[in-house]
Design an enzyme around this catalytic site. Structure first.
Site, PDB file in Angstrom:
ATOM      1  CG  HIS A 100      38.375  71.193 -69.326  1.00 31.93           C
ATOM      2  ND1 HIS A 100      37.794  71.831 -70.404  1.00 31.93           N
ATOM      3  CD2 HIS A 100      39.311  72.057 -68.863  1.00 31.93           C
ATOM      4  CE1 HIS A 100      38.368  73.003 -70.585  1.00 31.93           C
ATOM      5  NE2 HIS A 100      39.296  73.177 -69.655  1.00 31.93           N
ATOM      6  CG  ASP A 141      34.234  75.625 -54.337  1.00 24.70           C
ATOM      7  OD1 ASP A 141      35.102  75.169 -55.113  1.00 24.70           O
ATOM      8  OD2 ASP A 141      34.026  75.157 -53.209  1.00 24.70           O
ATOM      9  CG  HIS A 142      32.975  71.722 -55.665  1.00 21.62           C
ATOM     10  ND1 HIS A 142      33.963  72.436 -55.030  1.00 21.62           N
ATOM     11  CD2 HIS A 142      33.386  70.429 -55.705  1.00 21.62           C
ATOM     12  CE1 HIS A 142      34.940  71.611 -54.686  1.00 21.62           C
ATOM     13  NE2 HIS A 142      34.625  70.387 -55.097  1.00 21.62           N
ATOM     14  CG  HIS A 161      41.177  74.467 -64.941  1.00 21.22           C
ATOM     15  ND1 HIS A 161      42.296  73.838 -65.439  1.00 21.22           N
ATOM     16  CD2 HIS A 161      40.459  74.852 -66.018  1.00 21.22           C
ATOM     17  CE1 HIS A 161      42.260  73.865 -66.764  1.00 21.22           C
ATOM     18  NE2 HIS A 161      41.150  74.465 -67.143  1.00 21.22           N
ATOM     19  CG  HIS A 171      36.225  76.332 -68.038  1.00 21.06           C
ATOM     20  ND1 HIS A 171      36.974  77.471 -68.160  1.00 21.06           N
ATOM     21  CD2 HIS A 171      37.117  75.307 -68.226  1.00 21.06           C
ATOM     22  CE1 HIS A 171      38.231  77.173 -68.394  1.00 21.06           C
ATOM     23  NE2 HIS A 171      38.347  75.876 -68.436  1.00 21.06           N
ATOM     24  CB  CYS A 225      39.546  74.742 -74.039  1.00 24.34           C
ATOM     25  SG  CYS A 225      41.131  74.737 -73.204  1.00 24.34           S
ATOM     26  CD  GLU A 275      42.754  77.489 -67.384  1.00 21.10           C
ATOM     27  OE1 GLU A 275      41.858  78.159 -67.915  1.00 21.10           O
ATOM     28  OE2 GLU A 275      43.609  76.863 -68.039  1.00 21.10           O
TER      29      GLU A 275
END
Lengths: 136, 134
Positions: A39, A79-80, A41, A14, A33, A124
């Site tokens: 980037h 996810d991913h 998490h 994100h 950010c 996060e």
């Protein structure tokens, strides 16, 4: 009434950027950010439901069913993935941890039989997490 | 929409549990190993929970930079790698983690960007203390 919590993990990319603000304001508010290359998490989701224990099964809610709902409604979508680009609710909403918790609540609300959604907690990272209780 | 945000801060400090109101023997009886005159230490984890409306412009309850900056200045700079007994707050107060939690709650009550909901401190992985704001 008893509370039951199920965890699930997802890893996603994100960035934080508000197009209504100037580049300088975005940099000032969001810092690292705001890098629009993104980037990522390893998020941990904790979903807590409240309900009564079924006298026959001894369950509030079947954990396998809850796991499948989290997988279908959240993990398979997040996810991913790149949250800003690939997840529709973040097209116009900044995917902060707070907003992710609210979005997951909306995805799950009304989908869990025999139990009431009590809390959505999104980590996060281990030292930073947001809780949403469905409050206005 | 109202959300809660929690942040965990790590600080390492020494302390000795000892009360001037007790005799030496009562101190040893009450505090056991924690009464060792030379002190001992812990890796504390301070968990701060604040709440508020999610700002539509930023998606945030509170800017993490503001919270981290406050914690750095008021919490970590003051207590990390120090002897708690020497802090003015513990001049007449035994630096148990219960009392540390109260002191930390008083400190974060001064954070003006969001409502303080809860302070929880882990002294070790096996014991923790928490205070909810009323």
């Amino acid at each position: 009434m008893i509370l039951l919590t199920r965890k699930a993990d997802f890893s996603a990319a994100h960035f934080y950027w508000n197009p209504a603000l100037s580049d300088e304001e975005n940099q000032r508010i969001f810092g690292k950010c705001a890098n629009r290359n993104g980037h990522g998490h390893n998020y941990t989701l904790e979903v807590t439901v409240a309900g009564e224990i079924d006298p026959i099964s001894g369950f509030v809610v079947d954990l396998k069913l809850l796991k499948d709902i989290l997988e279908r409604e959240v993990v398979s979508v997040y996810d991913h993935r790149h949250l800003n680009i690939e997840v529709p609710e973040f097209a116009d909403t900044i995917p902060t941890t707070e907003n992710i918790a609210i979005a997951i609540w909306r995805r799950l609300e009304g989908k869990i039989p025999h139990a009431r959604l009590h809390r959505v907690r999104v980590y996060e990272m281990p030292d930073l997490f947001a809780d949403f209780y469905g409050e206005a | 929409m109202k959300a809660h945000l929690s942040r965990r801060y790590h600080l390492s400090a020494s302390h000795r549990l000892h009360s001037e109101l007790y005799t030496a023997e009562q101190n040893r009886e009450t505090f056991g190993k924690c009464n060792n005159p030379h002190g001992h230490g812990h890796n504390y984890i301070v968990e701060i929970t604040v709440s508020g409306q999610v700002d539509p412009a930023t998606g945030m309850v509170v800017n993490l930079g503001d919270l981290d900056g406050f914690a750095q200045e008021k919490l970590l700079a003051r207590f990390d790698h120090t002897n708690l007994n020497l802090d003015p707050a513990f001049r007449d107060l035994v630096p148990t983690t219960e009392n540390l939690t109260i002191v930390v709650q008083q400190i974060f009550s001064g954070f003006s960007h969001a409502r303080l909901e809860r302070v929880a401190i882990e002294e070790t992985g096996n014991n923790s203390f928490e205070l909810m704001s009323v």
